[in-house]
Design a protein around this motif. Structure first.
Motif, PDB file in Angstrom:
ATOM      1  N   VAL A   1      54.276  36.730  48.774  1.00  0.00           N
ATOM      2  CA  VAL A   1      53.464  35.840  47.944  1.00  0.00           C
ATOM      3  C   VAL A   1      52.339  36.618  47.269  1.00  0.00           C
ATOM      4  O   VAL A   1      52.115  36.492  46.060  1.00  0.00           O
ATOM      5  CB  VAL A   1      52.911  34.662  48.781  1.00  0.00           C
ATOM      6  N   LEU A   2      51.632  37.433  48.041  1.00  0.00           N
ATOM      7  CA  LEU A   2      50.515  38.202  47.477  1.00  0.00           C
ATOM      8  C   LEU A   2      50.989  39.186  46.409  1.00  0.00           C
ATOM      9  O   LEU A   2      50.313  39.382  45.404  1.00  0.00           O
ATOM     10  CB  LEU A   2      49.768  38.944  48.586  1.00  0.00           C
ATOM     11  N   LYS A   3      52.154  39.789  46.616  1.00  0.00           N
ATOM     12  CA  LYS A   3      52.679  40.732  45.617  1.00  0.00           C
ATOM     13  C   LYS A   3      52.927  40.034  44.285  1.00  0.00           C
ATOM     14  O   LYS A   3      52.580  40.562  43.233  1.00  0.00           O
ATOM     15  CB  LYS A   3      53.964  41.404  46.116  1.00  0.00           C
ATOM     16  N   THR A   4      53.519  38.837  44.317  1.00  0.00           N
ATOM     17  CA  THR A   4      53.787  38.149  43.055  1.00  0.00           C
ATOM     18  C   THR A   4      52.492  37.756  42.353  1.00  0.00           C
ATOM     19  O   THR A   4      52.402  37.839  41.133  1.00  0.00           O
ATOM     20  CB  THR A   4      54.668  36.894  43.255  1.00  0.00           C
ATOM     21  N   LEU A   5      51.468  37.373  43.118  1.00  0.00           N
ATOM     22  CA  LEU A   5      50.179  37.021  42.513  1.00  0.00           C
ATOM     23  C   LEU A   5      49.513  38.254  41.923  1.00  0.00           C
ATOM     24  O   LEU A   5      49.019  38.220  40.789  1.00  0.00           O
ATOM     25  CB  LEU A   5      49.261  36.352  43.537  1.00  0.00           C
ATOM     26  N   ASP A   6      49.519  39.353  42.651  1.00  0.00           N
ATOM     27  CA  ASP A   6      48.919  40.596  42.141  1.00  0.00           C
ATOM     28  C   ASP A   6      49.633  41.069  40.878  1.00  0.00           C
ATOM     29  O   ASP A   6      48.988  41.477  39.908  1.00  0.00           O
ATOM     30  CB  ASP A   6      48.962  41.702  43.205  1.00  0.00           C
ATOM     31  N   ASP A   7      50.971  41.024  40.889  1.00  0.00           N
ATOM     32  CA  ASP A   7      51.744  41.444  39.711  1.00  0.00           C
ATOM     33  C   ASP A   7      51.425  40.560  38.501  1.00  0.00           C
ATOM     34  O   ASP A   7      51.259  41.057  37.388  1.00  0.00           O
ATOM     35  CB  ASP A   7      53.244  41.391  39.995  1.00  0.00           C
TER      36      ASP A   7
ATOM     37  N   TYR B   1      48.644  38.821  38.006  1.00  0.00           N
ATOM     38  CA  TYR B   1      47.252  39.032  37.596  1.00  0.00           C
ATOM     39  C   TYR B   1      47.118  40.272  36.703  1.00  0.00           C
ATOM     40  O   TYR B   1      46.357  40.262  35.731  1.00  0.00           O
ATOM     41  CB  TYR B   1      46.335  39.136  38.810  1.00  0.00           C
ATOM     42  N   VAL B   2      47.867  41.319  36.986  1.00  0.00           N
ATOM     43  CA  VAL B   2      47.848  42.523  36.141  1.00  0.00           C
ATOM     44  C   VAL B   2      48.302  42.165  34.723  1.00  0.00           C
ATOM     45  O   VAL B   2      47.666  42.555  33.734  1.00  0.00           O
ATOM     46  CB  VAL B   2      48.736  43.637  36.747  1.00  0.00           C
ATOM     47  N   LYS B   3      49.391  41.406  34.607  1.00  0.00           N
ATOM     48  CA  LYS B   3      49.896  41.001  33.291  1.00  0.00           C
ATOM     49  C   LYS B   3      48.903  40.083  32.576  1.00  0.00           C
ATOM     50  O   LYS B   3      48.667  40.224  31.372  1.00  0.00           O
ATOM     51  CB  LYS B   3      51.230  40.268  33.431  1.00  0.00           C
ATOM     52  N   LEU B   4      48.325  39.145  33.321  1.00  0.00           N
ATOM     53  CA  LEU B   4      47.367  38.206  32.744  1.00  0.00           C
ATOM     54  C   LEU B   4      46.123  38.941  32.245  1.00  0.00           C
ATOM     55  O   LEU B   4      45.639  38.688  31.139  1.00  0.00           O
ATOM     56  CB  LEU B   4      46.980  37.149  33.776  1.00  0.00           C
ATOM     57  N   THR B   5      45.631  39.869  33.030  1.00  0.00           N
ATOM     58  CA  THR B   5      44.439  40.643  32.655  1.00  0.00           C
ATOM     59  C   THR B   5      44.695  41.444  31.390  1.00  0.00           C
ATOM     60  O   THR B   5      43.863  41.459  30.475  1.00  0.00           O
ATOM     61  CB  THR B   5      44.029  41.583  33.799  1.00  0.00           C
TER      62      THR B   5
END
Length: 133
Positions: free
Chosen positions: A96-102, A104-108
């Protein structure tokens, strides 16, 4: 308060945010507020698809005077299609955390580089600020 911040039109934002991944829920988004979620880890793989539940996250992105702010939570997506806020079991947390981190990088990258706008955590955020690790 007036601002010189220029936002892309809502339709263009919807198109660009949809392209970031399979996360944007158009039906739950509106002008100036975008709802994302991710069904990251299946809880009930042996059930028929319409009865499966998942661990994951949801994130709300809201327009501000200078860009966007976000808040997010973790929980269980039930068979009725509702998010239930809760702690992630240890065996599902990493996925779950990996998908959120991935995401967030794209969103940023999209907000800061493509739109040249600010992205910050909401004052209402109860979880850790993303990208700070």
């Amino acid at each position: 308060m007036t601002t010189d911040t220029i936002f892309p039109p809502h339709g263009r934002l919807m198109t660009k945010l949809t392209a970031l991944g399979p996360y944007l829920r158009k039906q739950q988004s509106k002008e100036g507020e975008f709802f994302f979620d991710c069904l990251a880890s299946c809880i009930s793989a042996n059930k028929p698809p319409e009865e499966r539940e998942f661990w994951g996250w949801w994130l709300v992105l809201t327009a501000t005077d200078i860009g966007f702010e976000y808040r997010y939570d973790f929980g269980r997506y039930d068979a009725k299609g509702n998010w239930i806020k809760g702690s992630l079991p240890a065996k599902h947390a990493e996925a779950v955390l990996k998908t959120l981190d991935d995401f967030y990088v794209k969103l940023t990258k999209f907000v800061k580089e493509d739109c040249q706008l600010d992205l910050q955590a909401s004052a209402e955020l109860e979880e850790a600020v993303l990208g700070s690790a």
